[in-house]
Scaffold this motif. Structure first.
Motif, short mmCIF file in Angstrom:
data_model
loop_
_atom_site.label_atom_id
_atom_site.label_comp_id
_atom_site.label_asym_id
_atom_site.label_seq_id
_atom_site.Cartn_x
_atom_site.Cartn_y
_atom_site.Cartn_z
N ASP A 1 0.78 -1.35 0.00
CA ASP A 1 -0.15 0.14 0.06
C ASP A 1 0.71 1.33 -0.06
N GLU A 2 1.88 1.19 0.75
CA GLU A 2 2.92 2.55 0.80
C GLU A 2 3.58 2.57 -0.63
N PHE A 3 3.98 1.40 -1.20
CA PHE A 3 4.62 1.58 -2.20
C PHE A 3 3.85 1.83 -3.31
N THR A 4 2.74 1.72 -3.47
CA THR A 4 1.80 2.19 -4.61
C THR A 4 1.52 3.51 -4.47
N LYS A 5 1.35 4.07 -3.32
CA LYS A 5 1.09 5.52 -2.95
C LYS A 5 2.44 6.39 -3.59
N LEU A 6 3.55 5.71 -3.23
CA LEU A 6 4.95 6.37 -3.70
C LEU A 6 5.02 6.15 -5.07
N LEU A 7 4.59 5.30 -5.69
CA LEU A 7 4.72 5.28 -7.35
C LEU A 7 3.79 6.01 -7.79
N CYS A 8 2.65 6.26 -7.17
CA CYS A 8 1.57 7.19 -7.99
C CYS A 8 1.83 8.76 -7.32
N GLY A 9 2.92 8.95 -6.62
CA GLY A 9 3.24 10.34 -6.30
C GLY A 9 3.66 11.44 -7.46
N ALA A 10 3.53 12.58 -7.14
CA ALA A 10 3.63 13.43 -8.09
C ALA A 10 5.14 13.38 -8.54
N ASP A 11 6.27 13.02 -7.74
CA ASP A 11 7.55 12.66 -8.20
C ASP A 11 8.17 11.30 -7.90
N PRO A 12 7.64 10.19 -8.66
CA PRO A 12 7.96 8.89 -8.00
C PRO A 12 9.55 8.62 -8.07
N ILE A 13 10.15 9.33 -9.01
CA ILE A 13 11.64 9.31 -9.31
C ILE A 13 12.18 9.46 -8.07
N THR A 14 12.04 10.72 -7.34
CA THR A 14 12.72 10.86 -5.81
C THR A 14 12.44 9.99 -5.00
N GLY A 15 11.14 9.25 -4.93
CA GLY A 15 10.92 8.19 -3.96
C GLY A 15 11.72 6.81 -4.39
N LEU A 16 11.75 6.69 -5.58
CA LEU A 16 12.34 5.36 -6.05
C LEU A 16 13.98 5.61 -5.77
N ARG A 17 14.42 6.71 -6.04
CA ARG A 17 15.94 6.72 -5.67
C ARG A 17 15.94 6.58 -4.30
N LEU A 18 15.31 7.24 -3.40
CA LEU A 18 15.46 6.93 -1.89
C LEU A 18 15.47 5.60 -1.58
N LEU A 19 14.51 4.69 -2.08
CA LEU A 19 14.35 3.34 -1.65
C LEU A 19 15.63 2.56 -2.15
N VAL A 20 16.31 2.86 -3.43
CA VAL A 20 17.41 2.14 -3.75
C VAL A 20 18.65 2.68 -3.00
N ASP A 21 18.73 3.93 -2.84
CA ASP A 21 19.92 4.42 -2.15
C ASP A 21 20.01 4.04 -0.71
N THR A 22 18.95 3.84 -0.08
CA THR A 22 18.88 3.43 1.41
C THR A 22 18.99 1.96 1.66
N GLY A 23 18.54 1.23 0.54
CA GLY A 23 18.71 -0.17 0.74
C GLY A 23 17.15 -0.61 0.84
N LEU A 24 16.45 0.18 1.05
CA LEU A 24 15.10 -0.05 1.42
C LEU A 24 14.42 -1.17 0.20
N ALA A 25 14.51 -0.88 -1.10
CA ALA A 25 14.20 -1.52 -2.28
C ALA A 25 14.76 -3.01 -1.90
N GLU A 26 15.88 -3.10 -1.63
CA GLU A 26 16.44 -4.61 -1.49
C GLU A 26 15.50 -5.68 -0.64
N ARG A 27 14.87 -4.89 -0.07
CA ARG A 27 14.02 -5.58 1.19
C ARG A 27 12.69 -6.30 0.37
N PHE A 28 12.16 -5.43 -0.46
CA PHE A 28 10.93 -6.02 -1.00
C PHE A 28 10.64 -5.81 -2.51
N LEU A 29 11.82 -5.19 -3.19
CA LEU A 29 11.86 -5.08 -4.53
C LEU A 29 13.22 -5.05 -5.22
N PRO A 30 13.97 -5.97 -4.91
CA PRO A 30 15.35 -6.33 -5.39
C PRO A 30 15.60 -6.11 -6.62
#
Length: 485
Positions: free
Chosen positions: A225-254
């Motif tokens: 649910d949180e990821f869906t809101k992020l991807l539908c945000g006005a600036d999803p690129i900023t959110g996606l970069r944060l997920l990758v740069d902090t290592g969060l993406a590796e936990r659920f979207l490797p």
């Protein structure tokens, strides 16, 4: 409505925010103030709180209002009955009672002081006793402000107004304490960065990086649910970069992080990851009526099959043959793990599988039959496939980009021409099941299905057949299959 007054904040700093807040709150104050007076008469407090106050200060308050109160759910129900047009109790276990009045959706939650055992995946709700206690346990300072009703006293004990002005995401307590309580808040920080175009505070960024593994404690549904809101945000690129740069993406979207390891076959991008973010950005630009999650997710996942299909030829060139097939399989598995509904997963997976089909059209090799198959395979996803294919053109070579755009324009024109002659949206055999059974003298069963499939292939290959030609083709097929003499 009277001017919003300040509590724990400098009155002079409120001027610009007050203009937004007053304009927004004037619209909802008849209902909000009336509700506030009902709570006061019953001996309780009521405060507009959280995202509602934040959005009011930003000048974008919607029709969903969040309140907090010292009243427990049973008492809130008593206050609402006879006043609210409808009431729902779906959030009662979390201390929340919902109601509707004058077109506004209201959620009233008892003061909370949530506690976590650092192991469980969901918070344990413990009722709090004060507004300050409730605000302190909230995720970010920009969501930890309140307007008390009906007097309109503004409460901001953690500097949320300053952070709102600075466009920064910060936690009321230390980030480690906040994320230790609920690790989902790390993903929520990236979501707000995407939705509001805010930056996370350096301390928040550090904690997100150091505590990324704690996200494993959270259920797939909450992450989804949180990821869906992020991807539908006005600036999803900023959110996606944060997920990758902090290592969060590796936990659920490797698969997203894995794209950073691959160099594009054209050697014109730093890596496939950067190309993918550009495709997502392009896809957003093609949207017409708000977020199209299916299109955005397909853009995000369209190249995830590349790492597994990478090959280096004798000339040193990199290739990713059939990465769309592998990518579709990976997409389906990942979305299933994230608990997305089957119908959404199927659509995203289909787009990933089809995203390369267009390439090669410009060489002039496509027959009308190939165009029909392209349309038939895409089905109702064809408009999204058009957008995804165009989004995937990220070459910096202007001549090549112009040629690809012209080729796709030509394909769309060709689809329109054939569609004007044939019903491409409903490519079906020229004989239905009843006609097949009557002509062949067979009952319902596998033979009818095989015959139907054969006639559909003929329809795709040659276009519409008249009745006589369709019957003749069916009889020819039946003889070849040994079904009739």
């Amino acid at each position: 409505m009277s001017e919003v007054s300040a509590h724990h904040a400098d009155r002079r700093e409120l001027t610009a925010a007050q203009r937004n807040a007053v304009a927004e709150l004037l619209r909802v104050s008849p209902v909000a103030d009336e509700l506030g007076r009902r709570f006061v008469r019953a001996g309780h407090e009521l405060h507009l709180v959280g995202g509602s106050v934040r959005d009011a200060l930003l000048g974008r308050l919607g029709d969903d209002l969040d309140f907090c109160t010292d009243a427990h759910p049973d008492e809130t129900l008593r206050i609402l009955k006879g006043w609210a047009e409808s009431i729902w109790e779906t959030g009662r276990e979390f201390g929340t009672i919902g109601a509707q009045r004058a077109g506004l959706r209201l959620e009233i939650t008892t003061f909370r002081a949530e506690s976590y055992d650092q192991v469980s995946r969901n918070p344990v709700v413990v009722y709090g006793t004060s507004l300050d206690e409730d605000l302190k346990r909230r995720d970010f300072t920009i969501n930890a402000m309140a307007v008390s009703l009906p007097e309109h006293r503004f409460t901001d004990p953690h500097g949320g107004l300053d952070d709102l002005s600075a466009k920064v995401i910060r936690t009321p307590s230390t980030p480690r304490e906040s994320f230790g309580d609920d690790p989902l808040r790390m993903l929520r920080a990236a979501r707000f960065a995407a939705q509001l175009r805010f930056a996370v505070h350096p301390d928040v960024y550090t904690a997100m990086t150091e505590m990324a593994a704690d996200l494993d404690r959270i259920t797939a549904e909450r992450i989804r649910d949180e990821f869906t809101k992020l991807l539908c945000g006005a600036d999803p690129i900023t959110g996606l970069r944060l997920l990758v740069d902090t290592g969060l993406a590796e936990r659920f979207l490797p698969e997203l992080t894995g794209l950073k390891l691959e160099i594009d076959e054209h050697a014109q991008h730093k890596d496939v990851y950067e190309h993918t973010l550009t495709v997502v950005e392009n896809a957003v630009s093609f949207e017409e009526d708000g977020c199209d999650f299916i299109l955005r997710m397909a853009a995000l996942m369209h190249d995830v099959g590349k790492p597994a299909t990478k090959a280096v030829g004798s000339d040193g060139r990199v290739s990713f043959h059939h990465h769309e097939v592998v990518g579709a399989r990976l997409t389906k598995a990942r979305m299933k793990a994230m608990r997305y509904p089957k119908e959404i997963t199927a659509k995203v997976t289909a787009l990933v599988a089809l995203h390369l089909r267009f390439y090669g059209y410009g060489r002039g090799e496509w027959t009308d039959s190939a165009v029909r198959r392209y349309v038939a395979d895409a089905g109702d996803l064809l408009p999204r496939l058009h957008k995804l294919t165009r989004s995937d053109c990220t070459t910096r070579n202007r001549r090549k980009a112009a040629q690809l755009a012209a080729d796709y324009d030509a394909l769309e024109d060709r689809i329109a021409r054939i569609a004007a002659e044939e019903d491409l949206a409903r490519v079906r055999p020229d004989l239905d099941g009843n006609a097949i059974m009557e002509l062949l003298g067979v009952p319902p069963g596998p033979v009818v299905g095989r015959a139907w499939k054969h006639l559909k292939e003929q329809r795709l290959e040659h276009g519409p057949l008249d009745r006589d030609a369709a019957e003749a083709e069916l009889l020819r097929w039946a003889r070849a299959e040994g079904l009739i003499a």
